[in-house]
Design an enzyme around this catalytic site. Structure first.
Site, PDB file in Angstrom:
ATOM      1  CE  LYS A   1       4.901  -3.224  -3.401  1.00 45.27           C
ATOM      2  NZ  LYS A   1       4.248  -2.786  -2.158  1.00 45.27           N
ATOM      3  CB  THR A   2       0.478  -1.131  -8.202  1.00 54.03           C
ATOM      4  OG1 THR A   2       0.947  -2.358  -7.644  1.00 54.03           O
ATOM      5  CG2 THR A   2      -0.266  -1.421  -9.489  1.00 54.03           C
TER       6      THR A   2
ATOM      7  CG  HIS B   1       5.396  -9.705   1.750  1.00 55.11           C
ATOM      8  ND1 HIS B   1       6.518  -8.915   1.621  1.00 55.11           N
ATOM      9  CD2 HIS B   1       5.681 -10.618   2.714  1.00 55.11           C
ATOM     10  CE1 HIS B   1       7.441  -9.335   2.474  1.00 55.11           C
ATOM     11  NE2 HIS B   1       6.955 -10.369   3.140  1.00 55.11           N
TER      12      HIS B   1
ATOM     13  CG  ASP C   1      -2.279  -0.666   0.869  1.00 58.95           C
ATOM     14  OD1 ASP C   1      -2.494  -0.967  -0.329  1.00 58.95           O
ATOM     15  OD2 ASP C   1      -3.061  -0.938   1.786  1.00 58.95           O
TER      16      ASP C   1
HETATM   17  P1  GDP Z   1       1.216  -1.090  -3.481  1.00 59.97           P
HETATM   18  O1  GDP Z   1       0.557  -2.103  -2.597  1.00 59.97           O
HETATM   19  O2  GDP Z   1       2.538  -0.667  -2.931  1.00 59.97           O
HETATM   20  O3  GDP Z   1       1.282  -1.496  -4.909  1.00 59.97           O
HETATM   21  O4  GDP Z   1       0.303   0.248  -3.393  1.00 59.97           O
HETATM   22  P2  GDP Z   1      -0.740   0.809  -4.454  1.00 59.97           P
HETATM   23  O5  GDP Z   1      -0.068   1.406  -5.628  1.00 59.97           O
HETATM   24  O6  GDP Z   1      -1.778  -0.215  -4.705  1.00 59.97           O
HETATM   25  O7  GDP Z   1      -1.347   2.026  -3.605  1.00 59.97           O
HETATM   26  C1  GDP Z   1      -2.042   1.817  -2.395  1.00 59.97           C
HETATM   27  C2  GDP Z   1      -3.043   2.936  -2.180  1.00 59.97           C
HETATM   28  O8  GDP Z   1      -2.365   4.164  -2.011  1.00 59.97           O
HETATM   29  C3  GDP Z   1      -3.992   3.114  -3.352  1.00 59.97           C
HETATM   30  O9  GDP Z   1      -5.278   3.394  -2.848  1.00 59.97           O
HETATM   31  C4  GDP Z   1      -3.425   4.335  -4.065  1.00 59.97           C
HETATM   32  O10 GDP Z   1      -4.425   5.068  -4.750  1.00 59.97           O
HETATM   33  C5  GDP Z   1      -2.866   5.132  -2.919  1.00 59.97           C
HETATM   34  N1  GDP Z   1      -1.757   5.991  -3.360  1.00 59.97           N
HETATM   35  C6  GDP Z   1      -0.698   5.652  -4.122  1.00 59.97           C
HETATM   36  N2  GDP Z   1       0.096   6.717  -4.330  1.00 59.97           N
HETATM   37  C7  GDP Z   1      -0.464   7.749  -3.680  1.00 59.97           C
HETATM   38  C8  GDP Z   1      -0.113   9.127  -3.536  1.00 59.97           C
HETATM   39  O11 GDP Z   1       0.889   9.638  -4.037  1.00 59.97           O
HETATM   40  N3  GDP Z   1      -0.951   9.892  -2.770  1.00 59.97           N
HETATM   41  C9  GDP Z   1      -2.066   9.397  -2.202  1.00 59.97           C
HETATM   42  N4  GDP Z   1      -2.826  10.232  -1.479  1.00 59.97           N
HETATM   43  N5  GDP Z   1      -2.431   8.108  -2.328  1.00 59.97           N
HETATM   44  C10 GDP Z   1      -1.647   7.298  -3.059  1.00 59.97           C
HETATM   45 MG    MG Z   2       0.776  -3.281  -5.811  1.00 60.01          MG
END
Ligand code: GDP
Ligand code: MG
Length: 395
Positions: free
Chosen positions: A24-25, A84, A21
């Site tokens: 990354k994506t 993960h 979260d």
């Molecule tokens: P991952 O699990 O690392 O791949 O995380 P995701 O890319 O799925 O992002 C997790 C959540 O964080 C999602 O709801 C995104 O919309 C939110 N998110 C990602 N980048 C940002 C950002 O720069 N700002 C905010 N406010 N939310 C973000």
């Molecule tokens: Mg992801």
């Protein structure tokens, strides 16, 4: 699209790592979006990346997404893992060995457990360079960002990365993806890619280190002797150079009488080349699979290694029962098979299918291994219990 005809650019493998979260994506999608505006990528949406198809490698199911994009300088193959567990499996099986990783950390959370675990694993398996992206800067003030930056620098040092020189870029992947706040969004992505272009050096074939050559097979050429066949891992060898053949605790002195590439005799060979080496004085039966030819006195043989392993689940082709300390089975690399005995740390007790651990492994005889060597542990032709990567040669 220039991405389609840019084959003269070099290719670099990278990927996003970091706590769930943290973005990354979102960052992966944002990079393709911003570079697509320069006609250097095809935009790949968040949903497309996160619904990564299942890949099967060595019987293991891994969900991961390969995304390709280019900068003016290079082509990048970027891997993003949805979960993960997928990340751990991808790193250990080496499905895509990364030249560098983008460590994503949310400014709102700072360093979290998977931030540490991913960084530790990246270091263990030989990811040489890290670029940090502090994400979600839209939700944090400068003070928070500064604190997170200090926290990350300390962590980088702890895991053996350059705590001072590692670049840290701060921004918002979501803002870039949604065309909001150009400074935190688009500009941060362009800065990130510019940094990756310049901070991550081109991967080079290692021709400077001492010659090392895992022997795939030894072929008898009537009237000439034994030709050792394989691919040079590192270094150079000239016709006439002395060599040592090492493995199973043995050291056999020899020299390269002739070197062949395809059917041609050549005067030298170097890292990356597939060659045949006519070895002086070697008799049929002297070479066993798993032995290596090396520059004299340049290698160590040890029967004790540390490794990062992943235990396959039953439906991944693994065993039904857990693995306990003292488990003995053959360890296989591309060119070697040797019995080994797994030492499971006491605090873990046993390892179940789907689990990952850093363990010590005792080999039946001393062998030459390199950090980063991949292996599997196989009980039968159809049952692979573990896959792993050598992280240390122990004394
Ligand atoms: P991952 O699990 O690392 O791949 O995380 P995701 O890319 O799925 O992002 C997790 C959540 O964080 C999602 O709801 C995104 O919309 C939110 N998110 C990602 N980048 C940002 C950002 O720069 N700002 C905010 N406010 N939310 C973000
Ligand atoms: Mg992801």
């Amino acid at each position: 699209l220039s991405v389609l005809n840019s084959s003269t650019k070099e290719n670099i493998n990278i990927g996003t790592i970091g706590h769930i979260d943290h973005g990354k994506t979102t960052l992966t999608a944002a990079i393709t979006k911003i570079l697509s505006e320069k006609k250097l990528a095809n935009f790949v949406s968040y949903d497309k990346i996160d619904s990564a198809p299942e890949e099967k490698r060595r019987g293991i199911t891994i969900n991961l997404m390969h995304v390709g994009y280019s900068t003016d300088k290079r082509n990048y193959a970027h891997v993003d893992c949805p979960g993960h567990a997928d990340f751990i499996k991808n790193m250990i099986t080496g499905t895509s060995q990364m030249d560098a990783a983008i460590l994503v950390i949310a400014a709102t959370d700072g360093v979290m457990p998977q931030t540490k675990e991913h960084l530790a694993l990246a270091k263990a398996i030989g990811v040489k360079h890290i670029v940090v992206y502090i994400n979600k800067a839209d939700l944090a003030d400068n003070e928070m960002v500064d604190l997170v930056e200090m926290e990350i620098r300390e962590l980088l040092g702890t895991y053996g990365y350059d705590s001072e020189q590692t670049p840290i870029i701060c921004g918002s992947a979501l803002a870039a993806l949604e065309d909001k706040n150009e400074k935190l969004g688009k500009e941060s992505i362009l800065k990130l890619m510019d940094t990756v272009d310049n901070y991550v050096p081109s991967p080079e074939r290692d021709i400077k280190s001492p010659f090392l050559f895992p022997i795939e097979k030894a072929v008898t050429v009537p009237g000439r002797g034994q030709v050792l066949v394989g691919t040079v891992t590192r270094g150079k060898l000239k016709k006439g150079d002395p060599m040592e053949i090492v493995g199973f605790g043995e050291t056999i002195k020899t020299a390269a009488t002739e070197i062949h590439v395809f059917k041609n005799s050549v005067s030298e060979c170097s890292a990356g080349e597939h060659v045949g080496i006519l070895a002086r004085g070697i008799k049929p039966g002297m070479i066993k699979r798993g032995m290596m030819a090396a520059q004299p006195n340049s290698t160590v043989q040890s029967n004790f290694i540390e490794a990062s392993i992943y235990v396959l689940k039953k439906d991944e082709g693994g065993r039904k029962k857990p693995i306990i300390s003292g488990y003995i089975q053959p360890l296989l690399t591309k060119t070697c098979s040797i019995d080994c005995n797994l030492k499971i740390p006491e605090d873990r007790g046993m390892l179940l299918g789907g689990e990952h651990a850093t363990i010590n492994i005792l080999l039946k005889s001393p062998m030459t291994f390199l950090e980063g060597d991949r292996f599997t542990i196989r009980e039968t032709l159809t049952l692979t219990s573990c896959t792993g990567v050598v992280t240390k040669i122990l004394p």
